[in-house]
Design an enzyme around this catalytic site. Sequence first.
Site, PDB file in Angstrom:
ATOM      1  N   GLU A 130     -10.935   1.193  -2.837  1.00 39.46           N
ATOM      2  CA  GLU A 130     -11.009   1.341  -4.303  1.00 39.46           C
ATOM      3  C   GLU A 130      -9.928   0.517  -4.989  1.00 39.46           C
ATOM      4  OE1 GLU A 130     -10.208   5.466  -3.493  1.00 39.46           O
ATOM      5  OE2 GLU A 130      -8.460   5.406  -4.818  1.00 39.46           O
ATOM      6  N   LYS A 132      -6.701  -0.537  -7.092  1.00 42.91           N
ATOM      7  CA  LYS A 132      -5.391   0.060  -7.351  1.00 42.91           C
ATOM      8  C   LYS A 132      -5.057  -0.217  -8.811  1.00 42.91           C
ATOM      9  CE  LYS A 132      -0.666   0.182  -5.605  1.00 42.91           C
ATOM     10  NZ  LYS A 132       0.038  -0.046  -6.866  1.00 42.91           N
ATOM     11  N   ASP A 134      -3.173  -0.424 -12.278  1.00 47.90           N
ATOM     12  CA  ASP A 134      -1.782  -0.695 -12.617  1.00 47.90           C
ATOM     13  C   ASP A 134      -1.370   0.135 -13.831  1.00 47.90           C
ATOM     14  OD1 ASP A 134       0.651  -1.814 -12.397  1.00 47.90           O
ATOM     15  OD2 ASP A 134       0.088  -3.799 -13.122  1.00 47.90           O
ATOM     16  N   TYR A 240      -7.895   9.909  -8.384  1.00 52.16           N
ATOM     17  CA  TYR A 240      -8.132   9.332  -7.057  1.00 52.16           C
ATOM     18  C   TYR A 240      -7.473  10.108  -5.929  1.00 52.16           C
ATOM     19  CZ  TYR A 240      -3.653   7.230  -8.357  1.00 52.16           C
ATOM     20  OH  TYR A 240      -2.367   7.047  -8.792  1.00 52.16           O
ATOM     21  N   LYS A 328      -2.418  -5.981  -1.801  1.00 57.34           N
ATOM     22  CA  LYS A 328      -2.041  -6.556  -3.095  1.00 57.34           C
ATOM     23  C   LYS A 328      -2.722  -7.905  -3.303  1.00 57.34           C
ATOM     24  CE  LYS A 328       0.897  -3.691  -4.892  1.00 57.34           C
ATOM     25  NZ  LYS A 328       2.170  -4.094  -5.250  1.00 57.34           N
ATOM     26  N   CYS A 433      35.262 -13.603  -3.531  1.00 57.79           N
ATOM     27  CA  CYS A 433      34.446 -12.722  -4.364  1.00 57.79           C
ATOM     28  C   CYS A 433      34.676 -13.082  -5.832  1.00 57.79           C
ATOM     29  CB  CYS A 433      34.843 -11.273  -4.103  1.00 57.79           C
ATOM     30  SG  CYS A 433      34.112 -10.122  -5.272  1.00 57.79           S
ATOM     31  N   CYS A 436      36.622  -9.919  -7.589  1.00 57.35           N
ATOM     32  CA  CYS A 436      37.985  -9.457  -7.307  1.00 57.35           C
ATOM     33  C   CYS A 436      38.827 -10.523  -6.637  1.00 57.35           C
ATOM     34  CB  CYS A 436      37.960  -8.189  -6.450  1.00 57.35           C
ATOM     35  SG  CYS A 436      37.510  -8.475  -4.738  1.00 57.35           S
ATOM     36  N   CYS A 451      32.147  -9.576   0.353  1.00 57.23           N
ATOM     37  CA  CYS A 451      33.498  -9.474  -0.191  1.00 57.23           C
ATOM     38  C   CYS A 451      34.284  -8.526   0.707  1.00 57.23           C
ATOM     39  CB  CYS A 451      33.404  -8.914  -1.614  1.00 57.23           C
ATOM     40  SG  CYS A 451      34.908  -8.158  -2.199  1.00 57.23           S
ATOM     41  N   CYS A 457      37.548  -3.595  -4.710  1.00 54.65           N
ATOM     42  CA  CYS A 457      36.804  -4.546  -5.529  1.00 54.65           C
ATOM     43  C   CYS A 457      36.081  -3.764  -6.625  1.00 54.65           C
ATOM     44  CB  CYS A 457      35.804  -5.306  -4.659  1.00 54.65           C
ATOM     45  SG  CYS A 457      34.623  -6.276  -5.626  1.00 54.65           S
TER      46      CYS A 457
HETATM   47  S1  IVH Z   1      -3.381   6.768  -3.678  1.00 54.54           S
HETATM   48  C1  IVH Z   1      -0.848   9.459  -1.083  1.00 54.54           C
HETATM   49  N1  IVH Z   1      -5.069   5.361  -5.062  1.00 54.54           N
HETATM   50  O1  IVH Z   1      -0.226   3.166  -6.761  1.00 54.54           O
HETATM   51  C2  IVH Z   1      -1.320   8.229  -1.769  1.00 54.54           C
HETATM   52  N2  IVH Z   1      -2.769   5.246  -5.669  1.00 54.54           N
HETATM   53  O2  IVH Z   1       1.870   2.059  -5.059  1.00 54.54           O
HETATM   54  C3  IVH Z   1      -1.354   8.368  -3.217  1.00 54.54           C
HETATM   55  N3  IVH Z   1      -2.316   3.846  -7.619  1.00 54.54           N
HETATM   56  O3  IVH Z   1       1.940   5.903  -6.954  1.00 54.54           O
HETATM   57  C4  IVH Z   1      -1.718   7.151  -3.953  1.00 54.54           C
HETATM   58  N4  IVH Z   1      -4.403   3.262  -8.004  1.00 54.54           N
HETATM   59  O4  IVH Z   1       0.428   5.406  -8.957  1.00 54.54           O
HETATM   60  C5  IVH Z   1      -3.782   5.698  -4.896  1.00 54.54           C
HETATM   61  N5  IVH Z   1      -6.664   4.207  -6.244  1.00 54.54           N
HETATM   62  C6  IVH Z   1      -5.417   4.542  -6.069  1.00 54.54           C
HETATM   63  C7  IVH Z   1      -4.402   4.065  -6.917  1.00 54.54           C
HETATM   64  C8  IVH Z   1      -3.074   4.432  -6.675  1.00 54.54           C
HETATM   65  C9  IVH Z   1      -3.151   3.160  -8.407  1.00 54.54           C
HETATM   66  C10 IVH Z   1      -0.865   3.885  -7.779  1.00 54.54           C
HETATM   67  C11 IVH Z   1      -0.234   5.250  -7.748  1.00 54.54           C
HETATM   68  C12 IVH Z   1       0.771   5.218  -6.632  1.00 54.54           C
HETATM   69  C13 IVH Z   1       1.013   3.748  -6.513  1.00 54.54           C
HETATM   70  C14 IVH Z   1       1.521   3.393  -5.141  1.00 54.54           C
END
Ligand code: IVH
Length: 711
Positions: A130, A132, A134, A240, A328, A433, A436, A451, A457
Amino acid sequence: MGLIVTENIAIEDLTEDMARDELTRLADLLNMANKAYHSDDDPMMTDAEFDALKKRNNDIELKFPEHKKPDSPTEKVGALPSETFSKIKHSKRMFSLANAFEDNDLYDFDEQVRRFLNFGELDPLEYTVEPKIDGLSLSLRYENGKLAFAATRGDGTTGENVTENAKQISDIPQNLPTKIEVIEVRGEVYMEHKDFEILNKNYDSLGKKIFANPRNAAAGSLRQLDATITAERPLKFLAYAWGELTEPLDISQFGAIKKLKNLGFKTNSHTKLCKTIDEALAHYEELSKIRSDLGYDIDGIVYKVDSLNLQDRLGYRSTTPRWAIAHKFPAEYSWTQLEAIDIQVGRTGALSPVARLQPVTVGGVVVSNATLHNQDYIEGRDSSGKEIRSGKDIRINDWVEVYRAGDVIPKISDVDLTRRHVDSLPYTFPSNCPECGSKAIRDEGDAVIRCTGGIDCPAQAIEKLKHFVSRKAFDIEGLGGKQIELFFADEVLPVKEPADIFTLKLRDQNNLTKLKDRHGFGQKSAKNLFEAIENKKTIEFSRFLFSLGIRHVGENVAKILARHFLSWSKFVESIAISQNKESQEYLDLVAIDGIGTTVVSSLLSAFESGSEKNIINRLANHLNILDEIPPDGENSFISGKTLVFTGTLEKMSRSEAKSLAENFGAKVSGSVSAKTDLVIAGPGAGSKIKKAEELGLKVLDETEWLSLIGK
Ligand code: IVH
């Protein structure tokens, strides 16, 4: 009727007219007091006086409900902006995700999961895949079908109570169709591109500061102390995941998400159940293509093992699940000019070069700094001596290509040699450094130049203090990095080391005269700061240890050590004995799973006699350091015990066995000693079992062990 002073009249004696006048008077007074307290930082009455007035207002409203004002203070108080959000401890930790960047990382992930589960290459293993999103994660707790609390992720353990704000988001149901006792639904709050643009346009025309991106806009909108502002912002929510449940949702991730949809939550329609990792990668490609048409930002794709039973077996590392990974999207690139190289000194003395750049937009975000890591990186080599950027070095005034992938700090991927000035010189790394003046040296085999000034320091001392008050450490409200810098330089109330934080109040002679009016501290914020400091005098052992900022002792190592020693005093005692590297204590210490000689030598030097040890002791004197409670502590008979696995395990992988034992509160060690409580031996066990027999320890086979823990 002339003017009647209603102030001192008992409620029983109030007439209808007097009650109406008195409610008006009280409303004005309470509003004024609220403003003085919350906005002006200058309270006009004591808390007790305020409460007494509020009670009088309440009582009159109860007796004369028809005169209750539409804008009655009793209605308003709950929603009035509070100084900060209250805190909510998550009943189940909110985890983040490990990252993958290339297809190969995903194959590795699949392999690791299989290895952990003792699965063969061909055993079926399905994934839910699925987008992710933002935005920022939010946990919604429903009790008997009603939204009870909403909390941000915070540090994963404790978040901010944003219940009132969450209620303003139309995607978030306030009531569920079924009255499940407890269900915590987790997901992402985000803002769509079109709404973000409208919001920024409005803000711009009002002369207000605009948001850098939809994620910031969403975060800023949810975390509004005044929930009516959240209500004006077009926030969305996609579910999710989940936290505590009194009834399981389903047996699969995919099924559970469908259930969440049936309960009235928005879920992502681009979620797909994939039978193999190749199918998952194909879905990643599909989603990459439609990414720009989604209407909201996604920064990658999440792959989750679909079976909830397998998720359960895989469990968690300290901050991420073993059963999920974020793939990513590739980095984004831009060219700009490097204006200067600054050297920052960290809390362990590391000199870190930072590139100051002519600001440039990289994938929608303005970037003006990039990390240059270390001397080798600037010169065009990685830590193993291999060429990077085809060996091109980085010089001041060079044209450089900057890239960022996700939330990672921007880096420099290339240098345009055709634009380099003929007179340009290679960068020379300082040998002292910059803060300091102490000699900066590079140890054999270390990429970092450090340092040698230690805590003398100022830069190291300040960075240590900043780490000390940071969110995962002492997390003192009202005492962030900025305030630390001010206090460090302050001549009247200086804070030079952590212990000084806890003597602030005493040094202020309890009369607030010194702190008040300093650095923007009003009477109320001074009082709040002292209270916040007081509240943190009791602290968990692992958090305390992490907060000391000892090199190589991060959150995870601190937790392992705390679980092993259970109390601060036992730990200190053990380190003292371990200063003798011939001692059994030392051998036991380095044998703790996840510790090893690097961590131990760092601990030994911090606790060797000298100024660092004195700083720790002075600090500990002010605190109540709580003993570590092992998970499932009281009801597990192996909790707190030290186990050693040896030989081949047949029912599960070594990693699963270890994680299972730790879930029961046991400590897993790599070597058998008098401190071992139990040895679990599979076929092929050799010298360890012999040693166990010599020591007269209890030895179990795998089946006996599994039945002992009821598996
Ligand atoms: S699952 C135990 N699913 O990404 C796992 N996270 O980098 C819980 N996020 O803190 C996360 N879309 O805020 C999951 N489809 C998705 C997501 C998702 C965005 C975010 C979430 C998490 C962060 C981790």
